[in-house]
Structures are given as C-alpha cells and as structure tokens.
Scaffold this motif. Structure first.
Motif, PDB file in Angstrom:
ATOM      1  N   ILE A 133      40.158  29.501 -28.488  1.00 12.53           N
ATOM      2  CA  ILE A 133      40.111  30.226 -27.055  1.00 12.53           C
ATOM      3  C   ILE A 133      40.004  29.335 -25.988  1.00 12.53           C
ATOM      4  N   LYS A 137      39.687  31.387 -20.448  1.00 14.86           N
ATOM      5  CA  LYS A 137      40.126  32.919 -20.822  1.00 14.86           C
ATOM      6  C   LYS A 137      39.178  33.562 -21.945  1.00 14.86           C
ATOM      7  N   GLN A 140      37.999  37.201 -20.812  1.00 14.27           N
ATOM      8  CA  GLN A 140      38.989  37.954 -20.968  1.00 14.27           C
ATOM      9  C   GLN A 140      39.322  38.336 -22.582  1.00 14.27           C
ATOM     10  N   PHE A 141      39.404  37.365 -23.161  1.00 12.49           N
ATOM     11  CA  PHE A 141      39.651  37.518 -24.569  1.00 12.49           C
ATOM     12  C   PHE A 141      38.605  38.377 -25.369  1.00 12.49           C
ATOM     13  N   ALA A 200      46.733  38.372 -25.057  1.00 11.17           N
ATOM     14  CA  ALA A 200      46.806  37.077 -25.472  1.00 11.17           C
ATOM     15  C   ALA A 200      47.952  35.945 -25.047  1.00 11.17           C
ATOM     16  N   GLN A 203      48.750  35.992 -21.131  1.00 18.40           N
ATOM     17  CA  GLN A 203      47.836  35.387 -20.495  1.00 18.40           C
ATOM     18  C   GLN A 203      47.455  33.973 -21.009  1.00 18.40           C
ATOM     19  N   TYR A 205      45.716  32.954 -23.637  1.00 17.62           N
ATOM     20  CA  TYR A 205      44.559  32.881 -24.021  1.00 17.62           C
ATOM     21  C   TYR A 205      44.141  31.795 -25.035  1.00 17.62           C
TER      22      TYR A 205
END
Length: 231
Positions: A133, A137, A140-141, A200, A203, A205
């Motif tokens: 990851i 991000k 958000q994940f 994912a 954006q 991720y």
C-alpha cells in the motif's frame, strides 16, 4: 506442464511459546533455506484475532511457500522439521496445499504460473489477495478495507478467512477458502468489496499487488477456533 504448488500455514502460537513465536520474525526465511524445489517464501504476521486489521496479533502468524512441483510440496509437508516445530509450539495450526489457476500481478517481483486457467467445476477454491500500500494512500485504503472485511464475515460459502502480511499497515494480504468459485464471485463482485477494488485501481492505492485463485488440493487444521478438513 507447470505443477507450481503453494503451501500456506496459519499458526496461533501457544501461550508458553511466545518467545519462540517472536523468533520466527527475527529468523525470517532462514529456516526455509535449502528446501528442495522452494521457489518463493514469505514469513507472515497476522492481524488482531487473525483478521485483516491495522493492529497486529501477538500470537497469530503464518508462512507462504511456493514449490516447483506437487512432489516437492508434498515432501515438505511430510518430512519438514519446520512444520513439526510450528505444530509443537502452536495452540492452533492450519495448513493448505493449493495450485494456482488464475493469477495477475506479483509479490516482491515473483509471479505465479498457471497451466490451466479454468476454475474447478466442483469443490472448494482459495483466493490470495496481497498488496503493498502506498503510504500516501494508506488512510483511504483502510477506510475501505473495514467494510469489506465485515462483508466477508457475513458472506455465504466462505470456509476460512485470514488476514496476513509482511508488515503492519502497509504490506497486507488476505487468504480465503470458499465452497466454490461462484461463492467467491458473489462476494467479490458486489457491495463493499467491489467498492474497495474500484477505489484501489482508480486511485492507485498499491505500488505492487497480486491477485490469485487456487484449486485446493487439501486443507486441514484449526484457525480462529474453526476445524477445517478438505478433502
């Protein structure tokens, strides 16, 4: 013909063996060195209660090994001192032997090979989803991950689920076993999980990811208090 075969172990370390369990992280892949036919190996931690969580478990852990053939995977399972040591120090121990039929992406640059892309018509399948990851991000994940985990706990056709990873928060994986491919598709293609996957990819991720489905050759043991026996 490719017979690449993976062995995944899930272990809940016994209360009187926590020092030994912690040493598995320090030693990492070293105990697995020189195992015949071993192509890839990861020693893994797990989330709180064995799930997909930002809080690491102090006792639950695992490993994922890929062998060049079913024969070498079987030799590892039948005679490895590593497995015996895990069992001797475990409160719960689970082992799955699986062969990939669909895979995309990579794990630390390693990609799984699939000789037959068709899912089994009958019987259980397994799924492994792992990702590195991006730090930018991560928030958000994880906001998307919790609803997806809640959904999988309620999904029909799920036999087993485990959250594992190489490092808390940023390098995570989920391993699941399902009654059949249809049960997995029903979960994956709707609701919170579908929303998480779209976010994912849309954006970016992940800096690296791998999504693999497997035929389950056999799986047996206890995880999260549940006994599993396949076949």
């Amino acid at each position: 013909m490719n017979e690449q075969t993976a062995v995944l172990g899930l272990i809940d370390i016994a209360p009187n063996a926590r020092g030994w369990g912690f040493s598995r992280y320090i030693l990492g892949k070293l105990p697995f060195k020189h195992i015949p036919g071993l192509q890839f190996c990861k020693v893994l931690g797990s989330g709180l209660n064995g799930g997909f969580s930002t809080t690491p478990s102090l006792t639950k852990q695992g490993f994922f090994c890929v062998f060049d053939s079913a024969q070498n995977a079987a030799r590892f399972e039948e005679s490895s001192s590593i497995l015996k040591a895990y069992q001797d120090h475990a409160k719960e121990f689970f082992l799955a032997t699986v062969q990939p039929y669909s895979s995309r992406g990579s794990w630390s640059g390693f990609s799984l090979l699939c000789s037959d892309p068709n899912p089994p018509k009958l019987g259980p399948i397994a799924s492994l989803t792992r990702a590195s990851i991006r730090p930018s991000k991560a928030m958000q994940f994880w906001a998307k991950a919790k609803p997806a985990e809640d959904a999988i706990n309620l999904a029909s056709g799920k036999i087993l689920t485990a959250g594992v990873g190489e490092a808390p928060y940023f390098r995570q994986a989920t391993f699941t076993i399902w009654d059949n491919a249809q049960s997995l598709d029903q979960y994956a293609q709707q609701g919170a999980h579908l929303s998480a996957i779209k976010a994912a990819y849309g954006q970016a991720y992940f800096s690296e990811s791998m999504f693999t489905r497997f035929r389950v050759i056999k799986a047996q043991g206890i995880w999260q208090g549940k006994h599993v026996q396949i076949p």
